[in-house]
Scaffold this active site. Structure first.
Site, PDB file in Angstrom:
ATOM      1  N   ASP A 105       0.797  -1.235   0.000  1.00 17.33           N
ATOM      2  CA  ASP A 105       0.000   0.000   0.000  1.00 17.33           C
ATOM      3  C   ASP A 105       0.829   1.284   0.000  1.00 17.33           C
ATOM      4  O   ASP A 105       0.268   2.369  -0.188  1.00 17.33           O
ATOM      5  CB  ASP A 105      -0.994  -0.006   1.195  1.00 17.33           C
ATOM      6  CG  ASP A 105      -0.293  -0.132   2.556  1.00 17.33           C
ATOM      7  OD1 ASP A 105      -0.921  -0.672   3.487  1.00 17.33           O
ATOM      8  OD2 ASP A 105       0.882   0.308   2.690  1.00 17.33           O
ATOM      9  N   HIS A 120       6.598  -7.768  -1.467  1.00 17.01           N
ATOM     10  CA  HIS A 120       5.550  -8.148  -2.417  1.00 17.01           C
ATOM     11  C   HIS A 120       5.252  -7.059  -3.440  1.00 17.01           C
ATOM     12  O   HIS A 120       4.198  -7.065  -4.063  1.00 17.01           O
ATOM     13  CB  HIS A 120       4.267  -8.523  -1.664  1.00 17.01           C
ATOM     14  CG  HIS A 120       4.433  -9.732  -0.796  1.00 17.01           C
ATOM     15  ND1 HIS A 120       3.595 -10.024   0.250  1.00 17.01           N
ATOM     16  CD2 HIS A 120       5.369 -10.715  -0.800  1.00 17.01           C
ATOM     17  CE1 HIS A 120       4.006 -11.154   0.848  1.00 17.01           C
ATOM     18  NE2 HIS A 120       5.076 -11.571   0.230  1.00 17.01           N
ATOM     19  N   CYS A 149       0.408   0.059 -21.837  1.00 14.66           N
ATOM     20  CA  CYS A 149       1.708   0.730 -21.829  1.00 14.66           C
ATOM     21  C   CYS A 149       1.681   1.946 -22.767  1.00 14.66           C
ATOM     22  O   CYS A 149       1.277   1.815 -23.929  1.00 14.66           O
ATOM     23  CB  CYS A 149       2.783  -0.255 -22.289  1.00 14.66           C
ATOM     24  SG  CYS A 149       4.418   0.487 -22.389  1.00 14.66           S
ATOM     25  N   ALA A 233      -1.446  -2.377  16.406  1.00 14.14           N
ATOM     26  CA  ALA A 233      -0.090  -1.896  16.119  1.00 14.14           C
ATOM     27  C   ALA A 233       0.110  -0.436  16.523  1.00 14.14           C
ATOM     28  O   ALA A 233       1.072  -0.101  17.234  1.00 14.14           O
ATOM     29  CB  ALA A 233       0.199  -2.068  14.630  1.00 14.14           C
TER      30      ALA A 233
HETATM   31  C1  BV8 Z   1       6.857 -17.938  -3.839  1.00 10.41           C
HETATM   32  C2  BV8 Z   1      -0.120 -10.051  -3.677  1.00 10.41           C
HETATM   33  C3  BV8 Z   1       8.049 -19.551  -5.058  1.00 10.41           C
HETATM   34  C4  BV8 Z   1       0.038  -8.595  -3.664  1.00 10.41           C
HETATM   35  C5  BV8 Z   1       0.422 -11.590  -1.952  1.00 10.41           C
HETATM   36  C6  BV8 Z   1       6.946 -22.070   1.241  1.00 10.41           C
HETATM   37  C7  BV8 Z   1       7.994 -21.422   0.575  1.00 10.41           C
HETATM   38  C8  BV8 Z   1       7.743 -20.664  -0.564  1.00 10.41           C
HETATM   39  C9  BV8 Z   1       6.429 -20.543  -1.066  1.00 10.41           C
HETATM   40  C10 BV8 Z   1       5.403 -21.189  -0.407  1.00 10.41           C
HETATM   41  C11 BV8 Z   1       5.639 -21.941   0.734  1.00 10.41           C
HETATM   42  N1  BV8 Z   1       4.448 -22.445   1.160  1.00 10.41           N
HETATM   43  C12 BV8 Z   1       3.467 -22.008   0.342  1.00 10.41           C
HETATM   44  C13 BV8 Z   1       4.019 -21.279  -0.633  1.00 10.41           C
HETATM   45  C14 BV8 Z   1       3.271 -20.660  -1.720  1.00 10.41           C
HETATM   46  C15 BV8 Z   1       2.756 -19.265  -1.392  1.00 10.41           C
HETATM   47  C16 BV8 Z   1       2.133 -19.145  -0.042  1.00 10.41           C
HETATM   48  O1  BV8 Z   1       2.758 -18.692   0.918  1.00 10.41           O
HETATM   49  N2  BV8 Z   1       0.862 -19.539   0.054  1.00 10.41           N
HETATM   50  C17 BV8 Z   1       0.113 -19.362   1.281  1.00 10.41           C
HETATM   51  C18 BV8 Z   1      -1.343 -19.102   0.907  1.00 10.41           C
HETATM   52  C19 BV8 Z   1       0.282 -20.603   2.141  1.00 10.41           C
HETATM   53  N3  BV8 Z   1       3.825 -18.297  -1.528  1.00 10.41           N
HETATM   54  C20 BV8 Z   1       4.003 -17.750  -2.737  1.00 10.41           C
HETATM   55  O2  BV8 Z   1       3.381 -18.061  -3.737  1.00 10.41           O
HETATM   56  C21 BV8 Z   1       5.073 -16.676  -2.827  1.00 10.41           C
HETATM   57  N4  BV8 Z   1       5.900 -17.012  -3.946  1.00 10.41           N
HETATM   58  O3  BV8 Z   1       7.378 -18.238  -2.827  1.00 10.41           O
HETATM   59  O4  BV8 Z   1       7.143 -18.475  -5.059  1.00 10.41           O
HETATM   60  C22 BV8 Z   1       8.812 -19.432  -6.316  1.00 10.41           C
HETATM   61  C23 BV8 Z   1      10.205 -19.445  -6.262  1.00 10.41           C
HETATM   62  C24 BV8 Z   1      10.910 -19.383  -7.442  1.00 10.41           C
HETATM   63  C25 BV8 Z   1      10.241 -19.278  -8.682  1.00 10.41           C
HETATM   64  C26 BV8 Z   1       8.841 -19.241  -8.715  1.00 10.41           C
HETATM   65  C27 BV8 Z   1       8.120 -19.330  -7.538  1.00 10.41           C
HETATM   66  C28 BV8 Z   1       4.455 -15.315  -3.137  1.00 10.41           C
HETATM   67  C29 BV8 Z   1       3.789 -14.766  -1.924  1.00 10.41           C
HETATM   68  C30 BV8 Z   1       3.225 -13.362  -2.223  1.00 10.41           C
HETATM   69  C31 BV8 Z   1       1.796 -13.501  -2.580  1.00 10.41           C
HETATM   70  N5  BV8 Z   1       1.201 -12.183  -2.796  1.00 10.41           N
HETATM   71  N6  BV8 Z   1      -0.256 -10.525  -2.319  1.00 10.41           N
HETATM   72  C32 BV8 Z   1      -1.265  -8.026  -3.214  1.00 10.41           C
HETATM   73  O5  BV8 Z   1      -2.232  -8.047  -3.992  1.00 10.41           O
HETATM   74  O6  BV8 Z   1      -1.277  -7.567  -2.061  1.00 10.41           O
HETATM   75  S1  BV8 Z   1       0.277 -12.208  -0.380  1.00 10.41           S
HETATM   76  C33 BV8 Z   1      -0.853 -11.350   0.563  1.00 10.41           C
HETATM   77  O7  BV8 Z   1      -0.754 -11.955   1.857  1.00 10.41           O
HETATM   78  C34 BV8 Z   1      -0.503  -9.900   0.781  1.00 10.41           C
HETATM   79  O8  BV8 Z   1       0.502  -9.418  -0.055  1.00 10.41           O
HETATM   80  C35 BV8 Z   1      -0.020  -9.844   2.226  1.00 10.41           C
HETATM   81  O9  BV8 Z   1       1.119  -9.094   2.291  1.00 10.41           O
HETATM   82  C36 BV8 Z   1       0.273 -11.272   2.510  1.00 10.41           C
HETATM   83  C37 BV8 Z   1       0.309 -11.662   3.959  1.00 10.41           C
HETATM   84  O10 BV8 Z   1      -0.905 -11.279   4.564  1.00 10.41           O
HETATM   85  P1  BV8 Z   1      -0.797 -10.388   5.899  1.00 10.41           P
HETATM   86  O11 BV8 Z   1      -0.056  -9.149   5.579  1.00 10.41           O
HETATM   87  O12 BV8 Z   1      -0.278 -11.217   7.012  1.00 10.41           O
HETATM   88  O13 BV8 Z   1      -2.311 -10.007   6.111  1.00 10.41           O
HETATM   89  P2  BV8 Z   1      -3.462 -10.905   6.756  1.00 10.41           P
HETATM   90  O14 BV8 Z   1      -4.765 -10.251   6.448  1.00 10.41           O
HETATM   91  O15 BV8 Z   1      -3.246 -12.335   6.404  1.00 10.41           O
HETATM   92  O16 BV8 Z   1      -3.195 -10.778   8.336  1.00 10.41           O
HETATM   93  C38 BV8 Z   1      -3.371  -9.518   8.972  1.00 10.41           C
HETATM   94  C39 BV8 Z   1      -2.926  -9.691  10.405  1.00 10.41           C
HETATM   95  O17 BV8 Z   1      -3.028  -8.430  11.051  1.00 10.41           O
HETATM   96  C40 BV8 Z   1      -3.798 -10.658  11.188  1.00 10.41           C
HETATM   97  O18 BV8 Z   1      -2.970 -11.524  11.940  1.00 10.41           O
HETATM   98  C41 BV8 Z   1      -4.596  -9.750  12.136  1.00 10.41           C
HETATM   99  O19 BV8 Z   1      -4.833 -10.373  13.379  1.00 10.41           O
HETATM  100  C42 BV8 Z   1      -3.640  -8.599  12.308  1.00 10.41           C
HETATM  101  N7  BV8 Z   1      -4.270  -7.317  12.639  1.00 10.41           N
HETATM  102  C43 BV8 Z   1      -5.513  -6.863  12.325  1.00 10.41           C
HETATM  103  N8  BV8 Z   1      -5.666  -5.601  12.812  1.00 10.41           N
HETATM  104  C44 BV8 Z   1      -4.489  -5.261  13.407  1.00 10.41           C
HETATM  105  C45 BV8 Z   1      -3.601  -6.343  13.296  1.00 10.41           C
HETATM  106  N9  BV8 Z   1      -2.354  -6.318  13.784  1.00 10.41           N
HETATM  107  C46 BV8 Z   1      -1.968  -5.185  14.426  1.00 10.41           C
HETATM  108  N10 BV8 Z   1      -2.754  -4.108  14.562  1.00 10.41           N
HETATM  109  C47 BV8 Z   1      -4.021  -4.110  14.072  1.00 10.41           C
HETATM  110  N11 BV8 Z   1      -4.809  -3.025  14.227  1.00 10.41           N
END
Ligand code: BV8
Length: 248
Positions: A105, A120, A149, A233
């Site tokens: 963001d 990311h 583009c 946070a």
């Molecule tokens: C990759 C796109 C390999 C941009 C996003 C192990 C190793 C490597 C990969 C994997 C692996 N296991 C699984 C994988 C595959 C996958 C993955 O992780 N899948 C998940 C679903 C299990 N990973 C990938 O695909 C990654 N790529 O490793 O590729 C590779 C290597 C070589 C060649 C080819 C391929 C890519 C990961 C990136 C994906 N893109 N987004 C966009 O549109 O935003 S991820 C998406 O989730 C967002 O970007 C975000 O950043 C990310 C994480 O989410 P959070 O930020 O944690 O947000 P969330 O809502 O989940 O949680 C919010 C938290 O805040 C909560 O805990 C809540 O309680 C808390 N909260 C709420 N309010 C507050 C608060 N905290 C504090 N204060 C508050 N007020």
């Protein structure tokens, strides 16, 4: 947050440790930006597979761009919150401070942070599918969806990392280096669900860092954290920053 925990964390910070911070969508929640997996999370209305993947973009670039345009419009109307501002200040107060974010963001930059590793990508940048050129694009709302583009007319994509795509190698290497040399790591507002980002605190802990988790909810990282501050946070960071300034 208990007094004892606060005192211990302030004592650690007063030693000016090698400090790294990993943030997720939760740090922007108090700015009014929906998180991904929360109650009214971004993923709730949509399924990640439908939108944040190269296949989804290939299949329906218009739908994916409508989702990003909608998110850009929400972000454009919001401001950094005290959590972002405290971290921007800590960057100036802690030598070697590194901010690693999963967020796209741009709010850390708007808050004044400079040394940021955007794992990311950034929702305010677009990339030409043909030429690969990356440009800033702050147009909100987008006048053309999907945008093309200006030089070659090919489709533009958001310059973010989708599921199944590799993170930018240089940025990921710097993030691992920062994690392995950290003496103290704050992990703020992430569900610790997405890899490889979620492995960074484990690398830090493995290398002997103390881990402070700031999150209202329990996460898979909580069990490995030395301190778990169950709160928002912005509120928690302000409380720590206030205590740090007292009789400093
Ligand atoms: C990759 C796109 C390999 C941009 C996003 C192990 C190793 C490597 C990969 C994997 C692996 N296991 C699984 C994988 C595959 C996958 C993955 O992780 N899948 C998940 C679903 C299990 N990973 C990938 O695909 C990654 N790529 O490793 O590729 C590779 C290597 C070589 C060649 C080819 C391929 C890519 C990961 C990136 C994906 N893109 N987004 C966009 O549109 O935003 S991820 C998406 O989730 C967002 O970007 C975000 O950043 C990310 C994480 O989410 P959070 O930020 O944690 O947000 P969330 O809502 O989940 O949680 C919010 C938290 O805040 C909560 O805990 C809540 O309680 C808390 N909260 C709420 N309010 C507050 C608060 N905290 C504090 N204060 C508050 N007020």
């Amino acid at each position: 947050m208990q007094d004892k925990e606060l005192k211990e964390i302030v004592t650690l910070l007063r030693q000016k440790p090698q400090l790294s911070v990993l943030t997720g969508a939760g740090i922007s929640a108090e700015s009014g930006i929906p998180t991904f997996r929360g109650q009214n999370g971004l993923w709730k209305q949509f399924r990640a597979e439908e939108l944040a993947t190269p296949e989804a973009f290939e299949r329906n670039p218009k739908l994916v761009w409508e989702w990003y345009d909608w998110r850009r419009r929400i972000i454009a109307e919001r401001e950094p919150n005290p959590g972002h501002l405290v971290l921007a200040r800590w960057e100036r107060e802690f030598p070697g401070f590194i901010l690693i974010t999963q967020n796209v963001d741009g709010l850390h930059r708007r808050a004044g942070s400079k040394s940021i590793l955007e794992l990311h990508g950034n929702i305010w940048q677009v990339r030409c599918l043909k030429e690969g050129t990356v440009r800033d694009n702050f147009e909100s709302p987008l006048t053309t969806i999907p945008p093309v583009c200006p030089t070659c007319g090919s489709l533009l994509r958001p310059n973010v990392v989708w599921f199944g795509e590799a993170l930018p190698r240089d940025i990921l290497e710097k993030a691992y280096a920062a994690s392995s040399k950290a003496e103290l790591m704050f992990v703020i507002g992430t569900s610790a669900y997405v890899y490889p980002a979620a492995s960074l605190p484990l690398v830090a802990a493995e290398a002997g860092a103390k881990i402070v988790e700031i999150n209202p909810d329990y996460t898979p990282l909580s069990a490995s954290a030395d301190y778990i501050l169950r709160g928002k946070a912005g509120e928690v960071l302000m409380a720590i920053d206030e205590a740090l300034k007292e009789n400093s």
